[in-house]
Design an enzyme around this catalytic site. Structure first.
Site, PDB file in Angstrom:
ATOM      1  CE1 TYR A   1      -3.636   2.467   1.125  1.00  0.00           C
ATOM      2  CE2 TYR A   1      -1.682   3.568   2.157  1.00  0.00           C
ATOM      3  CZ  TYR A   1      -2.989   3.799   1.723  1.00  0.00           C
ATOM      4  OH  TYR A   1      -3.642   4.853   1.625  1.00  0.00           O
TER       5      TYR A   1
ATOM      6  CD  GLU B   1      -5.678   4.652  -1.184  1.00  0.00           C
ATOM      7  OE1 GLU B   1      -5.817   4.917   0.059  1.00  0.00           O
ATOM      8  OE2 GLU B   1      -6.524   4.089  -1.707  1.00  0.00           O
TER       9      GLU B   1
END
Ligand code: GDP
Ligand code: MN
Length: 384
Positions: free
Chosen positions: A101, A189
């Site tokens: 992530y 993101e």
């Protein structure tokens, strides 16, 4: 402005971040044609402004044209958390060794950009933050200094990624930071950021929020405007040129100036109420603008009472009062209205309102009194 995944990937690609080759389509036949062209296996991915598509059946691998046909047919029209899929993205499937992530956002209280990186990707970051917060390596970046290679390397090491991913991750994170700052994004993101068995690091998903106020610097951002989803209230306000943000409460708020509108939202909360919206009518509080604002608020069934909070500067109190009176003749409002006018020509403004005062049109001289009155009225009418 929230971008769809494929728009986010195109945005990333401009900054040199590796993404999979693919194309966005709206029909099953086009999906098959794209898959035939880019080569199998492919991934068929729902394009909606919401995460968790994989779990909802909106991300499917396909080994051949029949599988593409089947998955595209199922995903087009699928309802994912209230968002109906109209567009799908077909991309070359990737082999995955590990899922990570990575993101950048602004940490307002630190006055710095915040980077988050975790070896536990693919799952929702909120879950990681709750269950295993130590698995998220954070970095606060001074916007003046930027993200140096040395700092990025140290950050990647703290995140405990596979050492094979270090070089690729450092490179992508620095490019992602450039995309975030130069692209005027509020959020960039990648979840998952993947390490392939061959050692390359690659963005498999893209979530990008661009700052809508930066469009004057980026002419091409106007194309994203068309794919924005707003709730009905926001759509209505947007078409009237009003600065409006929908909230969950029951007190409608109209104020002039973003600062006063925010203070109004705060004071409604402070006296125990819940604002239904933020609405800044800006400097020119004439009848036209006021009527438009009242219409937007009136169309929200949750609103039980309305708080109009005006501080006259260049805008004069008497003009605002006349604007409100005229607007009320044009718009049929159910909810009671509480008005506070202060500043330039406030006395004249209050005088005008006093001639029209009733149980559903109340003028109060201070912000606190007006807030208390409007919240009490809203609660009497079932606001909760
Ligand atoms: P989200 O569920 O909305 O976040 O959609 P993602 O784009 O993140 O996809 C969800 C999951 O599908 C990923 O975490 C991967 O595990 C899987 N996935 C997506 N693309 C591929 C691919 O190209 N190959 C493989 N093997 N899995 C993929
Ligand atoms: Mn994802």
């Amino acid at each position: 402005m929230d971008l769809l995944e494929y728009q986010g990937k195109q945005f990333f690609a401009r900054y040199g971040i590796p993404v999979s080759d693919g194309e966005a389509v709206t029909t099953v036949d086009d999906a098959v044609a794209v898959a035939d062209r880019i080569g199998y296996p492919v991934v068929v991915k729902a394009q909606v402004h919401v995460g968790g598509r994989g779990k909802a059946g909106g991300v499917k691998l396909a080994d051949d044209a029949d599988a593409v046909r089947e998955h595209a047919g199922n995903i087009l029209g699928l309802d994912i958390k209230g968002h109906v899929v109209r567009t799908i993205w077909i991309e070359v499937a990737s082999d995955i060794a590990e899922e990570y992530y990575a993101s950048f956002t602004l940490d307002r209280s630190a006055k710095k950009h915040l980077g988050m990186l975790s070896a536990e990707g693919g799952v929702e970051i909120e879950t990681v933050a709750e269950e295993n917060p130590d698995a998220i390596a954070k970095i606060w970046i001074d916007p003046v200094d930027g993200l140096s290679e040395a700092d990025a390397r140290d950050w990647v090491e703290r995140a405990n990624l596979n050492p094979d991913a270090t070089e690729g991750a450092v490179d992508i994170l620095r490019k992602l930071y450039t995309a975030y700052t130069e692209g005027d994004a509020d959020l960039t993101e990648i979840n998952p950021l993947i390490l392939k068995p061959t050692g390359e690091v690659h963005a498999l998903d893209a979530k990008v929020t661009l700052d809508g106020n930066s469009t004057f610097r980026h002419e091409d951002y106007s194309e994203y405007e068309q794919t924005q989803v707003r709730d009905e209230r926001e759509e209505d306000a947007h078409s009237k040129g009003l600065q409006y943000v929908g909230l969950d409460g029951y007190v409608g708020v109209i104020a002039n100036g973003a600062g006063l509108a925010m203070s109004t939202v705060d004071i409604v909360n402070q006296v125990g109420g819940k604002p239904a919206n933020f609405l800044d009518i800006g400097g020119g509080a004439n009848a036209e603008v006021m009527a438009g604002a009242l219409e937007v608020i009136n169309n929200d069934p949750k609103v039980k009472a309305i708080f109009i909070n005006i501080f006259g500067g260049i805008t004069k109190g008497d003009e605002v009062a006349n604007g409100i009176v005229t607007a009320l003749e044009r718009v049929d409002i159910d909810a009671p209205i509480v008005i506070r006018i202060d500043g330039t020509n406030a006395a004249e403004g209050r005088e005008i309102l006093s001639r029209h005062e009733s149980a559903s049109l109340i003028s109060k001289p201070t912000m606190v009194e007006a807030a208390e009155t409007v919240v009490a009225l809203a609660k009497e009418r079932g606001g909760q």
